[in-house]
Every structure is written in structure tokens, then in C-alpha cells.
Design an enzyme around this catalytic site. Structure first.
Site, PDB file in Angstrom:
ATOM      1  N   TYR A 101       0.835  -1.196   0.000  1.00 16.12           N
ATOM      2  CA  TYR A 101       0.000   0.000   0.000  1.00 16.12           C
ATOM      3  C   TYR A 101       0.876   1.254   0.000  1.00 16.12           C
ATOM      4  O   TYR A 101       1.833   1.351   0.766  1.00 16.12           O
ATOM      5  CB  TYR A 101      -0.894   0.016   1.248  1.00 16.12           C
ATOM      6  CG  TYR A 101      -1.679   1.299   1.404  1.00 16.12           C
ATOM      7  CD1 TYR A 101      -2.967   1.413   0.899  1.00 16.12           C
ATOM      8  CD2 TYR A 101      -1.113   2.403   2.040  1.00 16.12           C
ATOM      9  CE1 TYR A 101      -3.680   2.605   1.014  1.00 16.12           C
ATOM     10  CE2 TYR A 101      -1.822   3.601   2.157  1.00 16.12           C
ATOM     11  CZ  TYR A 101      -3.094   3.687   1.638  1.00 16.12           C
ATOM     12  OH  TYR A 101      -3.797   4.865   1.745  1.00 16.12           O
ATOM     13  N   GLU A 189      -3.722   7.390  -3.926  1.00 13.58           N
ATOM     14  CA  GLU A 189      -3.475   6.089  -3.309  1.00 13.58           C
ATOM     15  C   GLU A 189      -3.240   5.007  -4.358  1.00 13.58           C
ATOM     16  O   GLU A 189      -3.902   5.000  -5.389  1.00 13.58           O
ATOM     17  CB  GLU A 189      -4.741   5.757  -2.498  1.00 13.58           C
ATOM     18  CG  GLU A 189      -4.637   4.599  -1.561  1.00 13.58           C
ATOM     19  CD  GLU A 189      -5.980   4.362  -0.860  1.00 13.58           C
ATOM     20  OE1 GLU A 189      -6.145   4.842   0.271  1.00 13.58           O
ATOM     21  OE2 GLU A 189      -6.848   3.713  -1.452  1.00 13.58           O
TER      22      GLU A 189
END
Ligand code: GDP
Ligand code: MN
Length: 377
Positions: A101, A189
Site C-alpha cells: 500500500y 493512493e
């Protein structure tokens, strides 16, 4: 403003981030044609402004173009978190070794962009933050210097011990920061950032929110807005130049001026009620604005009463009164309306309302108390 995965990927690609090729399909036929064009395995992905599409069945791995077609038929029209899927992204499938991530967002407390990275990608980062906070590394960027190369490497190295992978990831972290800043984003993101068996690091998902206040100077970003994926009330409010924020209560508020709107919401709470919305009809209110405001408020089924609180200055009370009368003629309003008007042309307004069968208050306390009582009835 949220943008779709395929749009965020375009921005990421432009910044140099390795993103597998993909294109949009609006029909199963188009999805099949794209899968044929790309060849091999493809992924069919719902394009909605919502996370957790995978879990909801909105991300499917297709072995053949016929599969891609069948999955597109399933996904198009599907509802994910209340949003209907109108487009799918068809993209080439990647072999995945690991999922990490990488995210950056504006941290309001620190007043600066803050990175979060975790080797535990693919899943919800809030979940990781909760269950395994030590699996997240954070870094706040000093806006005077931007993201420095050693900081990007420090983040990347938390994801991969292997220097080859860390070097690729470090470059991607820097490129993500560029895309974030250049897009006027409040959040960007990559989840997951993957490694492939042949040692490549790639972004296979992309998410970005743009700060609305950045849009006026970035027309190429502003035109990415997809109104069909936004709550209709918010689109309508924006088009009518009203500031509207939907909340969860039963007292629909229609107020002029942000300060008075806030004070009205406070008072609703003080008398034991819950506001259904924040709505500022703004300074020069023409009757049309009031009509739009009422249409927006009444589109929320939770609203049990409509509370007008108008302090006439530049806004003329008689304009608002005409708007209310006009709106009740045009739309069927099934909930009671209570009105408080004071200031410019107050007398004229009270007359207009009286002729139309409304009574109006001049005390803010009294009208809010009444609204809360009606909301509970
Ligand atoms: P999200 O659920 O909305 O976050 O959608 P993602 O794009 O992140 O996809 C969810 C999951 O599907 C990923 O974490 C992967 O495990 C899987 N996935 C997505 N794309 C691919 C792909 O190209 N190849 C493989 N093998 N899995 C994929
Ligand atoms: Mn994802």
C-alpha cells in the site's frame, strides 16, 4: 471531487508510474473487443467512486474475451455501496507476487502532505492501521522542500528489502507525490502496489480525490468530474451555486450565510433535534435559488420539516418569500415548512407569505424550537 480509477491511472501514467494498459467499456461488447485487443488474461473492473469493489464482486479476472464479456454484463448495472456501475475498466491482468500500500493525503493537523506506506496492501488500510499499526510507516512532507529522494527511499525500503524493488518503488513514491501535487489532490493512493514474478513494481489500482478549491485553476482536472457518479443532490446544489452538505437528521435547513447556517444547526441541536443538512442559499437570493434549495432538501426522504432562517441584508426577505411561494406551487412538499425572516423588506415578505397561507416567525429561538417539535411529531 473524487475521480475514477481509470482517470487516476491516466494521471499516474503521465507522471511516469508503471500502470498496466487499460481502457473503458460501457457495454459487454466493448469489453470483449478490448479483451481481444489486449490479448491474454484481463481484469474487468467496476468504475464507481467507492472502495471495496473487489469484495462486492466488481473486480473480475477474465481468462478469455468471452469471459470478459460475461463479467462486464454482470458488473455493468451492478450497485456498489449505493452507486450504479455505468462503466468498466478492462485492463491487462498481472501476475502478482506481493501487494503493498502507498498513499498520500493532506493531513489537516500537520497542514502538510503525509505519506503512509505498508507492506500489507490490497486490503483496507484503516483495517491495517487498527489491527497492525506497526505495519505502517508514515512521513510528513515539508512543503518548502517537497519530498526528498532519501525520504522516498526510506518509505520504499519499508515495503521491500530487496534494493532493486526498493529502487523502483522509491521512484514511484516520488512520481505519486508529483501527480498528487500537480492534480491539486487531497488524497492519492495505490492499493495494491504489486511486485511481479519477474521483479517489476507496478500500480494496479489507483484512487484520487481532488480538492474542489483547486479545480478552477486546473480545467483539465475539473473536466474529469462525472456527475452521474455523485449524489444527485450535490450536483444540483453545485449547479444552482448553493453550498449544500447532506447530514443525517430530520430538520431540513435553508439559511442565508454560512455563519447563520452553522448557528441554526447549533440551535437545532440545542433544542434536541438533528439537522438534515447544511445549506447556504448565499447572498443575492433570487426566487429560483429558493426553488432549487427546496427541491434539494425535499429529495432527502429523512426530512420531516423544513426550517427557513433568513437574515435579510443583501438578501431580500421578499425575494425569499416569493421563492417559497413559487416553489410550493411547482413542487409537492409533503412536510411542514416553518419560516423565520427578519431584515430587509421583512414586512413585504410577511405579507406575501400571509397571502399564501404561511405564518412566519421573527424570533430564531421560537422557529427552531417549533421545527424540532414538528420533526419529532
Ligand atoms: P478494490 O477492491 O476496489 O480495491 O480493487 P483492486 O483494483 O484493488 O482489486 C482488488 C484485488 O483484486 C487486488 O487486491 C488483487 O488481489 C486482485 N486483482 C486486481 N487486479 C489484478 C490483476 O491484474 N491480477 C491479479 N492476479 N489479481 C488482480
Ligand atoms: Mn484497491
Amino acid at each position: 471531487m473524487d475521480i475514477h480509477e481509470y482517470q487516476a491511472k491516466e494521471r499516474f501514467r503521465a507522471a511516469g508510474i508503471p500502470v498496466p494498459p487499460g481502457e473503458i467499456a460501457r457495454t459487454p461488447d466493448e469489453a470483449q473487443a478490448l479483451a481481444e485487443k489486449f490479448g491474454g488474461m484481463t481484469v474487468v473492473k467496476a468504475q464507481v467512486h467507492s472502495g471495496g469493489r473487489g469484495k462486492a464482486g466488481g473486480v473480475k479476472l477474465a481468462k478469455t474475451p468471452a469471459d470478459a464479456r460475461a463479467y462486464a454484463a454482470d458488473i455493468l448495472g451492478m450497485e456498489i455501496n449505493g452507486l450504479t456501475v455505468e462503466k468498466v475498466l478492462v485492463t491487462t491482468a498481472e501476475d502478482i507476487d506481493t501487494e503493498a500500500y502507498v498513499g498520500v493525503l493532506v493531513d489537516r493537523k500537520k497542514q502538510a502532505a503525509t505519506f503512509m506506506v505498508s507492506p500489507e496492501g490490497g486490503i483496507d488500510i484503516e483495517e491495517v492501521a487498527h489491527s497492525n499499526p506497526e505495519a505502517i510507516r508514515k512521513l510528513t512532507v515539508d512543503p518548502r522542500y517537497g519530498l526528498l529522494p532519501h525520504q522516498a527511499y526510506w518509505l520504499a525500503n519499508f515495503l521491500y528489502e530487496d534494493p532493486g524493488l526498493a529502487k523502483q518503488a522509491s521512484k514511484i513514491v516520488g512520481q505519486l507525490y508529483r501527480a498528487f501535487v500537480d492534480s491539486g489532490a487531497s488524497m492519492a493512493e495505490i492499493n495494491p502496489l504489486i511486485t511481479t514474478p519477474d521483479g517489476k513494481v507496478k500500480a494496479i489500482d489507483a484512487k484520487m480525490s481532488i480538492d474542489d478549491n483547486e479545480l478552477f485553476r486546473r480545467p483539465e482536472v475539473a473536466e474529469m468530474r462525472d456527475s452521474s457518479s455523485e449524489p444527485p443532490a450535490e450536483t444540483k446544489a453545485r449547479e444552482a451555486s448553493l453550498s449544500y452538505v447532506k447530514l443525517d437528521g430530520a430538520v431540513g435547513c435553508c439559511v442565508n450565510g454560512a455563519g447563520l447556517a452553522m448557528a441554526t444547526m447549533d440551535l437545532v441541536k440545542y433544542y434536541g433535534g438533528e439537522p438534515a443538512n447544511f445549506l447556504d442559499i448565499g447572498g443575492s437570493s433570487n426566487p429560483e435559488k429558493v426553488v432549487s434549495a427546496l427541491e434539494i432538501i425535499t429529495s432527502d426522504p429523512k426530512v420531516k420539516v423544513i426550517l427557513f432562517n433568513i437574515f435579510g441584508g443583501i438578501t431580500r426577505c421578499d425575494d425569499v418569500a416569493n421563492g417559497i411561494v413559487e416553489a410550493t406551487k411547482r413542487i409537492d412538499i409533503e412536510v411542514p415548512i416553518v419560516i423565520r425572516l427578519t431584515g430587509t423588506n421583512e414586512e413585504k415578505a410577511l405579507e406575501i407569505l400571509k397571502d399564501a397561507g404561511f405564518s412566519a416567525y421573527t424570533s430564531m429561538d421560537a422557529v427552531v424550537e417549533k421545527a424540532v417539535e414538528l420533526a419529532k411529531a
